[in-house]
Design a protein around this motif. Structure first.
Motif, PDB file in Angstrom:
ATOM      1  N   GLY A   1     -37.801  14.730  -7.375  1.00  0.00           N
ATOM      2  CA  GLY A   1     -37.441  15.714  -8.067  1.00  0.00           C
ATOM      3  C   GLY A   1     -35.735  15.888  -7.947  1.00  0.00           C
ATOM      4  N   LEU A   2     -35.009  16.820  -8.602  1.00  0.00           N
ATOM      5  CA  LEU A   2     -33.653  17.135  -8.567  1.00  0.00           C
ATOM      6  C   LEU A   2     -33.524  18.237  -7.659  1.00  0.00           C
ATOM      7  CD1 LEU A   2     -32.453  16.233 -12.170  1.00  0.00           C
ATOM      8  CD2 LEU A   2     -32.402  14.857 -10.230  1.00  0.00           C
ATOM      9  N   LEU A   3     -32.394  18.237  -6.755  1.00  0.00           N
ATOM     10  CA  LEU A   3     -32.100  19.270  -6.265  1.00  0.00           C
ATOM     11  C   LEU A   3     -30.566  19.605  -6.036  1.00  0.00           C
ATOM     12  CD1 LEU A   3     -33.003  21.560  -3.892  1.00  0.00           C
ATOM     13  CD2 LEU A   3     -32.577  19.891  -2.177  1.00  0.00           C
ATOM     14  N   PRO A   4     -30.090  20.733  -6.791  1.00  0.00           N
ATOM     15  CA  PRO A   4     -28.855  21.210  -6.641  1.00  0.00           C
ATOM     16  C   PRO A   4     -28.137  21.043  -5.279  1.00  0.00           C
ATOM     17  CG  PRO A   4     -29.675  22.747  -8.003  1.00  0.00           C
ATOM     18  CD  PRO A   4     -30.751  21.942  -7.199  1.00  0.00           C
ATOM     19  N   ALA A   5     -26.957  20.314  -5.257  1.00  0.00           N
ATOM     20  CA  ALA A   5     -26.505  20.002  -3.997  1.00  0.00           C
ATOM     21  C   ALA A   5     -25.977  21.313  -3.474  1.00  0.00           C
ATOM     22  CB  ALA A   5     -25.332  18.907  -4.168  1.00  0.00           C
TER      23      ALA A   5
ATOM     24  N   PRO B   1     -23.883  13.527 -11.890  1.00  0.00           N
ATOM     25  CA  PRO B   1     -23.259  13.128 -10.733  1.00  0.00           C
ATOM     26  C   PRO B   1     -22.380  14.243 -10.105  1.00  0.00           C
ATOM     27  CG  PRO B   1     -22.935  11.711 -13.029  1.00  0.00           C
ATOM     28  CD  PRO B   1     -23.972  12.752 -13.205  1.00  0.00           C
ATOM     29  N   GLY B   2     -22.340  14.241  -8.760  1.00  0.00           N
ATOM     30  CA  GLY B   2     -21.413  15.315  -8.212  1.00  0.00           C
ATOM     31  C   GLY B   2     -22.126  16.460  -7.977  1.00  0.00           C
ATOM     32  N   ALA B   3     -23.474  16.816  -8.525  1.00  0.00           N
ATOM     33  CA  ALA B   3     -23.861  18.121  -8.642  1.00  0.00           C
ATOM     34  C   ALA B   3     -25.299  18.233  -8.195  1.00  0.00           C
ATOM     35  CB  ALA B   3     -23.855  18.669 -10.141  1.00  0.00           C
ATOM     36  N   GLU B   4     -26.128  16.919  -8.629  1.00  0.00           N
ATOM     37  CA  GLU B   4     -27.539  17.102  -8.049  1.00  0.00           C
ATOM     38  C   GLU B   4     -27.957  15.908  -7.223  1.00  0.00           C
ATOM     39  OE1 GLU B   4     -29.599  18.795 -11.707  1.00  0.00           O
ATOM     40  OE2 GLU B   4     -29.243  17.079 -11.917  1.00  0.00           O
ATOM     41  N   LEU B   5     -29.026  16.237  -6.430  1.00  0.00           N
ATOM     42  CA  LEU B   5     -29.585  15.059  -5.637  1.00  0.00           C
ATOM     43  C   LEU B   5     -30.672  14.720  -6.132  1.00  0.00           C
ATOM     44  CD1 LEU B   5     -28.751  16.849  -2.081  1.00  0.00           C
ATOM     45  CD2 LEU B   5     -27.325  15.302  -3.428  1.00  0.00           C
ATOM     46  N   LEU B   6     -31.026  13.350  -6.137  1.00  0.00           N
ATOM     47  CA  LEU B   6     -32.573  12.982  -6.642  1.00  0.00           C
ATOM     48  C   LEU B   6     -32.857  12.546  -5.111  1.00  0.00           C
ATOM     49  CD1 LEU B   6     -34.721  11.870  -8.398  1.00  0.00           C
ATOM     50  CD2 LEU B   6     -33.638   9.613  -8.263  1.00  0.00           C
ATOM     51  N   VAL B   7     -34.290  13.594  -5.140  1.00  0.00           N
ATOM     52  CA  VAL B   7     -35.055  13.528  -3.561  1.00  0.00           C
ATOM     53  C   VAL B   7     -36.377  13.092  -3.680  1.00  0.00           C
ATOM     54  CG1 VAL B   7     -33.215  15.259  -2.621  1.00  0.00           C
ATOM     55  CG2 VAL B   7     -35.584  16.026  -3.843  1.00  0.00           C
ATOM     56  N   ARG B   8     -36.657  12.659  -2.398  1.00  0.00           N
ATOM     57  CA  ARG B   8     -38.343  12.370  -2.393  1.00  0.00           C
ATOM     58  C   ARG B   8     -38.932  13.258  -1.485  1.00  0.00           C
ATOM     59  NH1 ARG B   8     -41.768   8.756   1.104  1.00  0.00           N
ATOM     60  NH2 ARG B   8     -39.823   8.697   2.407  1.00  0.00           N
TER      61      ARG B   8
END
Length: 327
Positions: free
Chosen positions: A95-99, A26-33
């Motif tokens: 995947g996850l991408l740091p904001a 929460p607040g740190a990473e984005l779940l992306v397609r």
């Protein structure tokens, strides 16, 4: 992934594995397609742990790769679902991408351009041409690997700034791309037996700027055809990314021609990406800066597409369209 056993990574070195969809912090990473996955020559050396001190991925780990992606889930205030971003997500469909490392994309007709001309290759070209070599009208600009996204963009920028541009590429098809699409004044096929003579003829009195992407063998030829006071941008060493002895650079021409040698590491210019986009986006949208892409469809094609890049078989920026509905 297994460790590459030959001189070049091949498709058989890789396999696709399914993993559970991760939850973003929460607040740190984005779940992306992932929409598009980028392949770049430096990944070959990174797989061997020979790129900028970064560790090599272990067998079974996800592989590095810049992507254009769509935000699926975010509790970060700067991003919302549906936003298009770019960053290193790797070879994956989600995947996850740091904001803090996500780049919000400027809207353009072709979002995949943010991995090529508007992405790291384009930023690299801009940095070398405008910030290090400071190319201007009247320069004679030479660049090898001229059909690739860095070399092709570098030559196009130099041409738009008023320089005469001479490229070096491998094969008639790539030279036609450089000459007829990118608009270089000349392109020399280094597979031709008389290519050194043709290169010298195309340069005339010699280059005032040389942009190096390949390594010692072609650099030696370039150094034999520079003018006094030439600026040399040392960007890539693809010839040396997969083993062999360290590159040996002839020093006598550098001294005799009082050349200025400029080392280029694109990470030094990440904070200035916006400057490049301000210049490049209008050029891309009105067609002055051409975008050529070599696109394979589906993540299952990633190993073969990467092998083709390692063998120099790509035509333009090497990508995989991961999402079938990617714009």
């Amino acid at each position: 992934m297994r460790r590459p056993v030959g001189a070049l990574p091949i498709a058989a070195d890789f396999e696709i594995r399914e993993r559970a969809l991760p939850d973003p912090e929460p607040g740190a990473e984005l779940l992306v397609r992932v929409l598009y996955l980028s392949f770049d020559p430096y990944i070959g050396s990174r797989l061997r742990g020979r790129h900028m001190g970064l560790p090599a991925p272990l067998p079974g780990e996800s592989l590095p790769g810049e992507c254009v992606a769509e935000v699926v889930r975010s509790v970060h205030p700067d991003f919302k679902p549906g936003d298009l971003v770019a960053g290193e997500v790797g070879w994956a469909d989600h995947g996850l991408l740091p904001a803090t490392k996500a780049r919000r994309l400027v809207k353009v007709t072709r979002p995949s351009a943010h991995l090529g001309v508007l992405g790291m290759p384009g930023l690299t070209a801009w940095a070398g041409v405008t910030q290090l070599a400071r190319v201007r009208a009247g320069d004679v600009f030479s660049v090898n690997a001229a059909a690739g996204p860095v070399g092709g963009t570098a030559g196009q920028i130099a041409r738009l700034l008023g320089a005469r541009t001479v490229g070096v590429a491998g094969g008639p098809e790539k030279c036609a791309l450089v000459r007829d699409v990118y608009g270089f004044d000349a392109c020399i096929d280094y597979h031709a037996p008389d290519w050194v003579t043709a290169y010298a003829d195309a340069l005339g009195a010699g280059s005032t700027v040389h942009f190096e992407n390949v390594g010692a063998t072609q650099l030696a030829t370039a150094l034999s055809h520079i003018q006094v006071g030439a600026r040399l941008v040392l960007c890539g060493l693809v010839e040396h990314y997969h083993g062999g002895p360290p590159p040996q650079v002839p020093l006598i021409p550098i001294i005799a021609k009082r050349a200025h040698v400029l080392g280029l590491v694109v990470y030094d210019f990440y904070a200035r990406w916006g400057e490049w986009l301000d210049m490049a986006v209008p050029w891309v949208e009105d067609g002055r800066l051409r975008v050529i892409e070599d696109v394979a469809d589906g993540l299952a094609r990633a190993p073969a597409q990467f092998e083709a890049l390692m063998r120099g078989l790509n035509r333009g920026k090497s990508l995989v369209r991961v999402a079938p509905d990617a714009p």
